[in-house]
Design a protein around this motif. Structure first.
Motif, short mmCIF file in Angstrom:
data_model
loop_
_atom_site.label_atom_id
_atom_site.label_comp_id
_atom_site.label_asym_id
_atom_site.label_seq_id
_atom_site.Cartn_x
_atom_site.Cartn_y
_atom_site.Cartn_z
N PHE A 27 -36.29 2.47 -13.91
CA PHE A 27 -35.32 2.69 -14.98
C PHE A 27 -33.88 2.75 -14.47
N PRO A 28 -33.60 3.47 -13.34
CA PRO A 28 -32.21 3.49 -12.85
C PRO A 28 -31.67 2.11 -12.50
N ILE A 29 -32.55 1.21 -12.04
CA ILE A 29 -32.12 -0.15 -11.72
C ILE A 29 -31.71 -0.87 -13.00
N LEU A 30 -32.54 -0.75 -14.02
CA LEU A 30 -32.23 -1.38 -15.30
C LEU A 30 -30.96 -0.79 -15.91
N TYR A 31 -30.79 0.53 -15.78
CA TYR A 31 -29.59 1.20 -16.28
C TYR A 31 -28.36 0.71 -15.52
N GLY A 32 -28.47 0.63 -14.20
CA GLY A 32 -27.34 0.18 -13.39
C GLY A 32 -26.95 -1.25 -13.68
N PHE A 35 -29.32 -3.81 -18.17
CA PHE A 35 -30.36 -4.69 -18.72
C PHE A 35 -31.51 -3.85 -19.28
N LEU A 36 -31.81 -4.02 -20.53
CA LEU A 36 -32.85 -3.30 -21.25
C LEU A 36 -32.49 -1.83 -21.52
N ILE A 37 -31.96 -1.12 -20.51
CA ILE A 37 -31.59 0.29 -20.67
C ILE A 37 -30.09 0.44 -20.43
N LYS A 38 -29.39 0.98 -21.43
CA LYS A 38 -27.94 1.12 -21.34
C LYS A 38 -27.46 2.57 -21.46
N LYS A 39 -28.38 3.50 -21.81
CA LYS A 39 -28.01 4.90 -21.97
C LYS A 39 -29.11 5.79 -21.39
N SER A 93 -36.43 -7.14 -24.16
CA SER A 93 -35.59 -6.27 -24.97
C SER A 93 -36.08 -4.85 -24.78
N PHE A 94 -35.24 -3.89 -25.17
CA PHE A 94 -35.63 -2.49 -25.05
C PHE A 94 -36.86 -2.21 -25.90
N PHE A 95 -36.99 -2.86 -27.05
CA PHE A 95 -38.14 -2.62 -27.93
C PHE A 95 -39.44 -3.07 -27.27
N ILE A 96 -39.42 -4.22 -26.61
CA ILE A 96 -40.63 -4.70 -25.92
C ILE A 96 -40.98 -3.77 -24.76
N LEU A 97 -39.96 -3.35 -24.00
CA LEU A 97 -40.19 -2.39 -22.92
C LEU A 97 -40.80 -1.11 -23.47
N ALA A 156 -38.46 -3.04 -4.96
CA ALA A 156 -37.39 -3.30 -5.93
C ALA A 156 -36.09 -3.68 -5.23
N GLN A 157 -35.81 -3.05 -4.10
CA GLN A 157 -34.57 -3.33 -3.38
C GLN A 157 -34.62 -4.69 -2.68
N HIS A 158 -35.78 -5.06 -2.14
CA HIS A 158 -35.87 -6.29 -1.35
C HIS A 158 -36.32 -7.50 -2.16
N PHE A 159 -36.88 -7.29 -3.35
CA PHE A 159 -37.28 -8.41 -4.20
C PHE A 159 -36.57 -8.27 -5.55
N ASP A 160 -37.27 -7.77 -6.55
CA ASP A 160 -36.65 -7.46 -7.83
C ASP A 160 -37.45 -6.36 -8.51
#
Length: 403
Positions: A27-32, A35-39, A93-97, A156-160
């Motif tokens: 989640f922090p990666i997506l927030y940063g 993408f998908l998570i903005k708050k 999208s956030f809804f699918i997640l 996550a850091q070395h791939f995605d």
């Protein structure tokens, strides 16, 4: 038979607990990335609905546990966890997640209400064996989380962000095959089945009501760490995701050690003293994490917090196993699991919205204050509060408690 049950339970506990943190760790990666998570409130919403999903399903799982062998239920759970991990990366999208996370939480709803009760029933009447078994199964769950944190951060850091989910989908399949194979010849059938009426559910809840504040802390402490510690380290202190994963692995690592040692310490110092020490240490460290602006101090406090908080899990499970009758074990462990889920859902949702307005440190301050109240509640209680209502168990060295 006891060893097979404990081995299988330990494998599935490791898988279940790992599955509940792999996705939140990204989640922090997506927030940063925005993408998908903005708050932060979206993280709170995900955690809240996910926990409520587990809460609702666990009552249904209890009913299923008296109709089907546990190995079938755990087979369904393991396969479902693998499937959900594989599907989460398709989110666009956030809804699918949101929907995929609910699916994941649904399949992680099987272990805690039924298998812990099975362990407890298999060791009924033996305080020492029960303490050891609860420590081992709890420590195994923590070990699964440790491996998940390290692998998720690194991959996550070395791939995605998708790679950890694919890897854990594969690991889930392997553990499921092993866990089911171990108990393939062991039956979970119970001769005496409890009354599943609403009245009996309520009666069981009343018998363990004195333990509810403890489980409220357990659910809150776990959820706050899982959902907000990665953001505190990665987004607030700018610690790389791989290093964040290592720190969180060390957090759960200390908890794994204390969990495995619980049986030894409870015999040496007594259940009450170990439990209160855990609560007191957790209170201080949560407040340090919340108020400190030093990266070093916050990280050290977080690591030590894992050792104290995660020792309360085998403590509380032992208290429940020693308090209710064999035929009530499944209902009792379902209740306490649900209390943990409710506390986690409430606190993480509130903390998510307030983190947007205040700071991502706020969840830890709130948790510290509430933990202090739990500690104050248990401090003056006598030894009967710590698991000796039905069994003749020494809850404190030198104390032989009556039935």
């Amino acid at each position: 038979m006891k060893k097979r049950i404990l081995l299988s339970a330990s494998l599935f506990h490791a898988l279940t607990d790992a599955a509940t943190i792999v996705t939140p760790t990204i989640f922090p990666i997506l927030y940063g990335q925005g993408f998908l998570i903005k708050k932060y409130s979206q993280i709170g919403l995900l955690s809240n609905v996910g926990l409520i999903t587990t809460l609702i399903l666990q009552f249904w799982v209890v009913a299923l546990s008296f109709k089907y062998e546990y190995r079938r239920l755990m087979l369904l759970s393991g396969l479902g966890i693998a499937l959900a991990n594989f599907l989460v990366p398709i989110s666009r999208s956030f809804f699918i997640l949101f929907l995929m996370f609910i699916l994941l939480r649904a399949f992680t709803s099987f272990y805690h209400p039924v298998v812990i009760a099975w362990i407890s029933r298999s060791r009924a009447g033996s305080g020492q064996e029960l303490d050891d078994a609860m420590g081992i199964q709890s420590g195994s769950g923590n070990l699964g989380v440790l491996v998940a944190f390290i692998s998720t951060g690194y991959l996550a850091q070395h791939f995605d962000w998708k790679m950890p989910l694919y890897v854990w989908a594969t690991i889930g399949l392997i553990i499921t095959v092993l866990g089911v194979s171990v108990i393939s010849q062991v039956s979970s059938h119970q001769e005496k089945k409890p009354d599943l009426s609403a009245r009996n559910w309520w009666q069981v809840l009343k018998r363990i009501s004195h333990l509810l504040p403890g489980f409220f802390f357990a659910g809150m402490g776990w959820s706050v760490t899982i959902y907000y510690a990665p953001s505190l380290l990665h987004n607030n202190f700018n610690i790389p995701m791989g290093q964040t994963g290592v720190y969180l692995a060390l957090w759960i690592g200390l908890g794994t050690i204390t969990g495995y040692l619980y049986g030894v310490w409870s015999r040496r110092f007594g259940r009450k003293r170990v439990f209160l020490t855990s609560l007191g240490g957790a209170t201080v460290l949560l407040l340090v994490i919340g108020f400190s602006h030093s990266k070093t101090i916050s990280v050290v406090a977080l690591l030590l917090f894992g050792g104290f908080m995660l020792m309360t899990y085998p403590s509380l499970h032992t208290f429940v196993g020693s308090t209710v009758r064999d035929d009530e074990q499944t209902l009792a462990f379902s209740w306490v699991s649900n209390i943990q889920l409710i506390s986690g859902a409430i606190i993480t949702l509130v903390a998510g919205f307030l983190s947007d307005y205040l700071s991502v440190r706020f969840p830890f301050i709130l948790a510290g204050i509430l933990t202090l109240l739990v500690f104050i509640f248990y401090l003056p209680k006598d030894n009967r509060y710590f698991g000796a209502r039905e069994l003749k168990i020494k809850a404190f060295p030198g104390d032989d408690l009556p039935v």
